[in-house]
Write a protein that holds these residues in place. Sequence first.
Motif, mmCIF file in Angstrom:
data_model
loop_
_atom_site.group_PDB
_atom_site.id
_atom_site.type_symbol
_atom_site.label_atom_id
_atom_site.label_comp_id
_atom_site.label_asym_id
_atom_site.label_seq_id
_atom_site.Cartn_x
_atom_site.Cartn_y
_atom_site.Cartn_z
ATOM 1 N N PHE A 304 44.775 111.474 106.774
ATOM 2 C CA PHE A 304 43.469 111.947 106.277
ATOM 3 C C PHE A 304 42.333 111.139 106.910
ATOM 4 O O PHE A 304 41.375 111.706 107.447
ATOM 5 N N ILE A 305 42.472 109.826 106.885
ATOM 6 C CA ILE A 305 41.399 108.973 107.436
ATOM 7 C C ILE A 305 41.251 109.213 108.938
ATOM 8 O O ILE A 305 40.125 109.397 109.430
ATOM 9 N N ASP A 306 42.372 109.254 109.652
ATOM 10 C CA ASP A 306 42.303 109.471 111.105
ATOM 11 C C ASP A 306 41.661 110.824 111.418
ATOM 12 O O ASP A 306 40.939 110.951 112.410
ATOM 13 N N THR A 307 41.935 111.825 110.587
ATOM 14 C CA THR A 307 41.322 113.139 110.820
ATOM 15 C C THR A 307 39.816 113.062 110.566
ATOM 16 O O THR A 307 39.018 113.578 111.352
ATOM 17 N N CYS A 308 39.413 112.392 109.490
ATOM 18 C CA CYS A 308 37.972 112.233 109.207
ATOM 19 C C CYS A 308 37.281 111.495 110.358
ATOM 20 O O CYS A 308 36.140 111.787 110.688
ATOM 21 N N LEU A 309 38.001 110.545 110.967
ATOM 22 C CA LEU A 309 37.411 109.752 112.059
ATOM 23 C C LEU A 309 37.573 110.432 113.424
ATOM 24 O O LEU A 309 37.230 109.856 114.457
ATOM 25 N N GLY A 310 38.140 111.643 113.430
ATOM 26 C CA GLY A 310 38.274 112.400 114.676
ATOM 27 C C GLY A 310 39.393 111.908 115.568
ATOM 28 O O GLY A 310 39.429 112.213 116.762
ATOM 29 N N LYS A 311 40.366 111.157 114.967
ATOM 30 C CA LYS A 311 41.440 110.582 115.793
ATOM 31 C C LYS A 311 42.766 111.340 115.660
ATOM 32 O O LYS A 311 43.747 111.001 116.294
ATOM 33 N N ALA A 312 42.805 112.315 114.736
ATOM 34 C CA ALA A 312 44.077 113.024 114.500
ATOM 35 C C ALA A 312 43.786 114.428 113.989
ATOM 36 O O ALA A 312 42.640 114.768 113.677
ATOM 37 N N GLU A 313 44.860 115.221 113.897
ATOM 38 C CA GLU A 313 44.751 116.551 113.280
ATOM 39 C C GLU A 313 45.449 116.516 111.942
ATOM 40 O O GLU A 313 46.461 115.813 111.790
ATOM 41 N N LEU A 314 44.966 117.293 110.986
ATOM 42 C CA LEU A 314 45.600 117.322 109.668
ATOM 43 C C LEU A 314 47.042 117.799 109.772
ATOM 44 O O LEU A 314 47.328 118.764 110.479
ATOM 45 N N VAL A 315 47.928 117.124 109.040
ATOM 46 C CA VAL A 315 49.318 117.596 108.958
ATOM 47 C C VAL A 315 49.407 118.761 107.965
ATOM 48 O O VAL A 315 50.094 119.745 108.199
ATOM 49 N N VAL A 316 48.684 118.649 106.844
ATOM 50 C CA VAL A 316 48.680 119.737 105.846
ATOM 51 C C VAL A 316 47.336 120.459 105.934
ATOM 52 O O VAL A 316 46.316 119.952 105.455
ATOM 53 N N LYS A 317 47.354 121.628 106.535
ATOM 54 C CA LYS A 317 46.097 122.368 106.700
ATOM 55 C C LYS A 317 45.810 123.170 105.430
ATOM 56 O O LYS A 317 46.746 123.663 104.778
ATOM 57 N N PRO A 318 44.519 123.315 105.076
ATOM 58 C CA PRO A 318 44.212 124.016 103.819
ATOM 59 C C PRO A 318 44.689 125.466 103.815
ATOM 60 O O PRO A 318 45.057 125.989 102.756
#
Length: 339
Positions: A304-318
């Motif tokens: 979650f944090i990495d996605t917020c920081l633009g470093k990753a993609e969400l594993v669980v997409k809404p």
Amino acid sequence: MTKLRIGIIGVGGIAQGRHIPAFQKLNEDCEISAVSDVNKERAQEVAAKYNIENVYEDYRDMFQKVDAVCICTPNKFHAEITIAALEAGVNVLCEKPMALSSEECEEMLEASKRSNKVLAIAYHYRFMKNSQAAKQMMQDVGTPLVTRVQALRRRKVPGWGVFTNKSLQGGGSLIDYGCHLLDLAIWLMGSPKHISVNGSTYNILSKTPNSVNQWGTFDHETFDVDDHVTAYIKFENGASLLLETSWAANILDDQEHVSISGVEGGLSVFPLELYTAKNGMLMNSQAAWVPGEDDPGLAQAKNFIDTCLGKAELVVKPEEALQVSQIIDQIYKSAEVTK
Ligand SMILES: NC(=O)c1ccc[n+]([C@@H]2O[C@H](COP(=O)([O-])OP(=O)(O)OC[C@H]3O[C@@H](n4cnc5c(N)ncnc54)[C@H](O)[C@@H]3O)[C@@H](O)[C@H]2O)c1
């Protein structure tokens, strides 16, 4: 680099048992700067215990002070709080299930698209090492045909909180527990579109005073949720899924099981096993060692944090969590029709 400021909304069991410790471990990238709970005394106690600076009774008051929130309230409030946070420009990690109904989930999804902020749903079973490895092993399974899901507890109704209250939680064993394994199975299958859903629900405990229960006591007269559910789901690619979930089964022992039989092979997630038919033989392989993070709550918080920081993609997409809620809605509706 500035740290992501996190607010926790609802500071009960899951906030203290999973999310607060996980975010505090990830202190290089984030800090928990605020908590909020309708029970202000509890919020103050938790803030003092975990050394968190700001305490709010109304969650809206924290939005100016945080970059992301983790929503840990009863299910009834997931949609309202998520939409308010996203509209205030705040990223959201919301506990499962996504919301009480699929209509609410759609509104949450729309709000995330409008705001361009992250919306993650805490289906943490996907972050278990076995689940991550099983996702890789799907290439040896080939196209999934038949999936079996069991999420069964022997007489373990959560006696605390509001889990047996339909108006606050939306349901019982299925929406609270079965949802995790259902989410995991559909993700492993590659998220095919579902085309038909049939189910049966039971709430025998509502008619049984003084039921034997391993996880505390509950009032059977106010118990208005499912305690055992079976379902059969068909997908547009021809695959099918058999689901059984219960908080209170009369069985030998608890069972958590996802298995997929595909065109080329099969697998089980708990325990992690691969079944193949090659070179004229039937082979069973068991994992001797699986890489990854042991604590799925920590892996989830990091994603979650990495996605917020633009470093990753969400594993669980809404969108994927929405599909789980659509299927849950349809199981409950189909069970009403056949009662
Ligand atoms: N992922 C998992 O495995 C898992 C496990 C347990 C619970 N959960 C989910 O977490 C959520 C909370 O469950 P819990 O066990 O922590 O419950 P809980 O009853 O222990 O805690 C809920 C907290 O939310 C507070 N609250 C209620 N309404 C609120 C509101 N409008 N605004 C702010 N605070 C509010 C309550 O006062 C309480 O402190 C539920 O959605 C549940 O499904 C997930």
